[in-house]
Design a protein around this motif. Structure first.
Motif, mmCIF file in Angstrom:
data_model
loop_
_atom_site.group_PDB
_atom_site.id
_atom_site.type_symbol
_atom_site.label_atom_id
_atom_site.label_comp_id
_atom_site.label_asym_id
_atom_site.label_seq_id
_atom_site.Cartn_x
_atom_site.Cartn_y
_atom_site.Cartn_z
ATOM 1 N N ILE A 1 -5.574 62.847 -114.315
ATOM 2 C CA ILE A 1 -5.942 62.144 -115.090
ATOM 3 C C ILE A 1 -6.166 63.621 -115.752
ATOM 4 O O ILE A 1 -6.377 64.516 -115.621
ATOM 5 C CB ILE A 1 -7.335 62.453 -114.451
ATOM 6 C CG1 ILE A 1 -6.980 61.268 -113.105
ATOM 7 C CG2 ILE A 1 -8.363 61.892 -115.288
ATOM 8 C CD1 ILE A 1 -6.684 60.084 -113.415
ATOM 9 N N GLU B 1 -13.521 49.841 -114.581
ATOM 10 C CA GLU B 1 -12.200 49.510 -114.910
ATOM 11 C C GLU B 1 -11.503 49.396 -116.341
ATOM 12 O O GLU B 1 -12.386 48.714 -116.838
ATOM 13 C CB GLU B 1 -12.054 48.874 -114.037
ATOM 14 C CG GLU B 1 -9.784 48.481 -113.874
ATOM 15 C CD GLU B 1 -9.444 47.684 -112.697
ATOM 16 O OE1 GLU B 1 -9.767 48.107 -111.773
ATOM 17 O OE2 GLU B 1 -9.353 47.020 -113.401
ATOM 18 N N VAL C 1 -7.525 52.303 -115.129
ATOM 19 C CA VAL C 1 -8.030 53.482 -114.834
ATOM 20 C C VAL C 1 -9.676 52.975 -113.937
ATOM 21 O O VAL C 1 -10.173 52.168 -114.724
ATOM 22 C CB VAL C 1 -8.275 54.183 -115.098
ATOM 23 C CG1 VAL C 1 -9.084 55.533 -115.260
ATOM 24 C CG2 VAL C 1 -6.988 55.205 -115.720
ATOM 25 N N ARG C 2 -9.952 52.880 -112.298
ATOM 26 C CA ARG C 2 -11.296 52.465 -111.934
ATOM 27 C C ARG C 2 -11.511 53.941 -110.998
ATOM 28 O O ARG C 2 -11.296 54.807 -110.849
ATOM 29 C CB ARG C 2 -10.990 51.122 -110.626
ATOM 30 C CG ARG C 2 -11.569 50.964 -110.461
ATOM 31 C CD ARG C 2 -11.302 50.026 -109.097
ATOM 32 N NE ARG C 2 -11.412 48.268 -109.819
ATOM 33 C CZ ARG C 2 -10.957 47.554 -108.896
ATOM 34 N NH1 ARG C 2 -11.877 47.558 -107.706
ATOM 35 N NH2 ARG C 2 -10.469 46.393 -109.356
ATOM 36 N N VAL C 3 -12.942 53.619 -111.840
ATOM 37 C CA VAL C 3 -13.768 54.689 -111.322
ATOM 38 C C VAL C 3 -15.190 54.035 -110.410
ATOM 39 O O VAL C 3 -15.689 53.443 -111.358
ATOM 40 C CB VAL C 3 -14.027 55.059 -112.551
ATOM 41 C CG1 VAL C 3 -15.422 56.466 -111.705
ATOM 42 C CG2 VAL C 3 -13.293 55.817 -113.475
ATOM 43 N N THR D 1 -6.028 59.075 -119.959
ATOM 44 C CA THR D 1 -6.531 58.751 -119.046
ATOM 45 C C THR D 1 -7.217 59.128 -119.031
ATOM 46 O O THR D 1 -8.898 58.728 -118.398
ATOM 47 C CB THR D 1 -5.502 59.292 -117.258
ATOM 48 O OG1 THR D 1 -4.941 60.423 -117.900
ATOM 49 C CG2 THR D 1 -4.167 58.197 -117.364
ATOM 50 N N ALA E 1 -10.682 57.176 -117.986
ATOM 51 C CA ALA E 1 -11.662 57.400 -116.659
ATOM 52 C C ALA E 1 -13.426 58.011 -117.391
ATOM 53 O O ALA E 1 -14.262 57.743 -116.414
ATOM 54 C CB ALA E 1 -11.516 58.651 -115.969
ATOM 55 N N ILE F 1 -7.981 66.323 -111.198
ATOM 56 C CA ILE F 1 -8.233 65.833 -112.471
ATOM 57 C C ILE F 1 -8.214 66.493 -113.608
ATOM 58 O O ILE F 1 -9.300 68.080 -113.270
ATOM 59 C CB ILE F 1 -9.637 64.875 -111.629
ATOM 60 C CG1 ILE F 1 -9.399 63.512 -110.535
ATOM 61 C CG2 ILE F 1 -10.387 64.550 -112.791
ATOM 62 C CD1 ILE F 1 -10.712 63.145 -109.971
ATOM 63 N N ALA G 1 -16.352 55.741 -115.623
ATOM 64 C CA ALA G 1 -17.660 56.869 -115.653
ATOM 65 C C ALA G 1 -19.200 56.008 -116.135
ATOM 66 O O ALA G 1 -20.096 55.386 -115.314
ATOM 67 C CB ALA G 1 -17.672 58.001 -115.073
ATOM 68 N N TRP H 1 -18.616 50.195 -110.396
ATOM 69 C CA TRP H 1 -17.109 50.970 -110.534
ATOM 70 C C TRP H 1 -16.920 50.109 -111.850
ATOM 71 O O TRP H 1 -17.672 48.534 -112.198
ATOM 72 C CB TRP H 1 -16.560 50.457 -109.154
ATOM 73 C CG TRP H 1 -16.500 49.089 -108.978
ATOM 74 C CD1 TRP H 1 -17.353 48.159 -107.779
ATOM 75 C CD2 TRP H 1 -15.249 47.909 -109.289
ATOM 76 N NE1 TRP H 1 -16.526 47.107 -108.254
ATOM 77 C CE2 TRP H 1 -15.568 46.175 -108.723
ATOM 78 C CE3 TRP H 1 -14.470 48.073 -110.848
ATOM 79 C CZ2 TRP H 1 -14.939 45.283 -109.480
ATOM 80 C CZ3 TRP H 1 -13.813 46.484 -111.338
ATOM 81 C CH2 TRP H 1 -14.359 45.387 -110.321
ATOM 82 N N ILE I 1 -11.929 58.164 -108.406
ATOM 83 C CA ILE I 1 -11.201 57.597 -109.296
ATOM 84 C C ILE I 1 -9.723 57.134 -108.592
ATOM 85 O O ILE I 1 -8.651 58.109 -108.090
ATOM 86 C CB ILE I 1 -10.696 58.594 -110.458
ATOM 87 C CG1 ILE I 1 -11.560 59.343 -111.411
ATOM 88 C CG2 ILE I 1 -9.767 57.903 -112.356
ATOM 89 C CD1 ILE I 1 -11.661 60.428 -112.505
#
Length: 363
Positions: free
Chosen positions: A171, A65, A82-84, A14, A18, A120, A22, A63, A146
């Motif tokens: 994370i 993903e 996983v969305r940032v 993860t 991420a 995280i 990011a 953002w 995140i």
């Protein structure tokens, strides 16, 4: 480990997902568009590329993903989105991390991240900071949030609740790579459980091989959840860590088969690491006075449970000798610590079969 025909496929943590999301979001926020695929550098120096599953802009943010691919590992987070979200922060803030929906928050001391912080872990934080840092070495002032869709439900199938991580997943990742069927993640969770117990000042912890022995041990001693360490097959992983990070009292609990393996010197109790030696178990029966016919039957028994049943039918109990042997093996690993140790054996119904200890570990 290999499949009969092809090697098992590795996946991504993860933390790696991420980091990729990011980096893509930050590039878009800087007016460079969303790189797709987006390339990141793992802690070991490898460059890997990730496809974006989705991306977009907010009023003052961007953002991206990434869908987690755990390879051939039966990871509960395989397929997780996983969305940032990255948005600019006031000057001098540096990179600030936030937990969005599905990402947990640390509530107990003893973990690498202090209470109140999003769950995280340090390596993913370093990876994300490195991915956002420009060629001039300047770390931007941004807020990184995140989220993992469905992460709170997924977390119910992890050890997060026991470690005091609430609201979702962690994370994770130290290498950025998921190795299929790796023991490392489980053993790391055991270690973090010990760290939390020590930070809370708990005087007594228990490592158990499964749900039945855990419930029975917890009920017997009325232990809090934070004192329970989901040892599974990794007795060595727990005991060796406790040797370096001791606690006042340790209980090891398990079923008769796995405790027999521990008594015979196995520190990895999984069946793939070897089976219990039935001849040794027969010798043990002989040592407690069992007649030759019973000794021979135990040597030929198809399982440890069957051997225990044969002995019980004849009026002999193998439990105390097995518990004593398991205690000695665990004691040898913990030698030199101030721990007090006991070993508990349970049958499949959770009934206590035998106990040895608690006794101080001799130096």
């Amino acid at each position: 480990m290999e499949h009969p025909h092809t090697p098992l496929r590795r996946g991504w943590t993860t933390g790696s997902c991420a980091t990729a999301a990011a980096k893509a979001a930050w590039a878009a926020l800087c007016g460079q568009g969303f790189p797709d695929p987006v390339t990141i550098t793992l802690p070991g120096g490898q460059d890997v590329a990730f496809a974006l599953a989705a991306h977009g802009h907010g009023p003052d943010s961007a953002w991206a993903e990434v869908v987690k691919d755990a390879g051939d590992d039966p990871d509960v987070t395989h397929g997780a989105h996983v969305r940032v979200v990255v948005r600019r922060a006031p000057a001098g803030r540096g990179v600030v991390f936030r937990a969005g929906p599905g990402v947990g928050t640390v509530t107990l001391p003893g973990l690498p991240i202090p209470p109140g912080e999003p769950a995280i872990n340090p390596v993913p934080r370093r990876m994300i900071r490195a991915a956002l840092t420009g060629a001039d070495g300047h770390e931007p002032d941004v807020e990184v949030t995140i989220s993992i869709a469905g992460g709170e439900e997924m977390a119910r199938h992890t050890l997060n609740g026991r470690l005091g991580i609430v609201g979702g997943l962690s994370i994770l990742g130290t290498t950025g790579i998921v190795v299929p069927f790796s023991c490392a993640a489980w053993i790391d969770s055991i270690h973090r459980g010990v760290d939390v117990a020590r930070a809370l000042g708990l005087p007594h912890v228990a490592g158990c091989t499964g749900d039945v022995s855990e419930r029975a041990t917890r009920a017997l001693y009325d232990l809090p959840e934070e004192a329970m360490l989901e040892m599974g097959d990794f007795a060595g992983g727990l005991l060796k860590y406790l040797r370096r990070h001791p606690v006042p009292r340790v209980t090891i609990g398990g079923g008769v088969a796995k405790m027999t393996k521990l008594a015979q010197g196995f520190l990895d109790l999984h069946s793939r690491r070897g089976q219990a030696d039935m001849d040794q178990l027969a010798d043990l029966a002989q040592g407690i006075g069992a007649p030759d016919a019973l000794v021979d039957s135990i040597a030929q028994a198809h399982s440890v449970a069957a051997a225990f049943a044969l002995a019980a039918e004849a009026g002999y109990s193998l439990g105390p000798a097995v518990a004593r042997g398991a205690w000695q093996v665990a004691c040898d690993v913990l030698a030199g610590t101030p721990c007090v140790l006991d070993v508990l054996l349970f049958d499949r119904a959770g009934t206590l079969v035998a106990r040895h200890g608690p006794y101080p570990v001799a130096g």
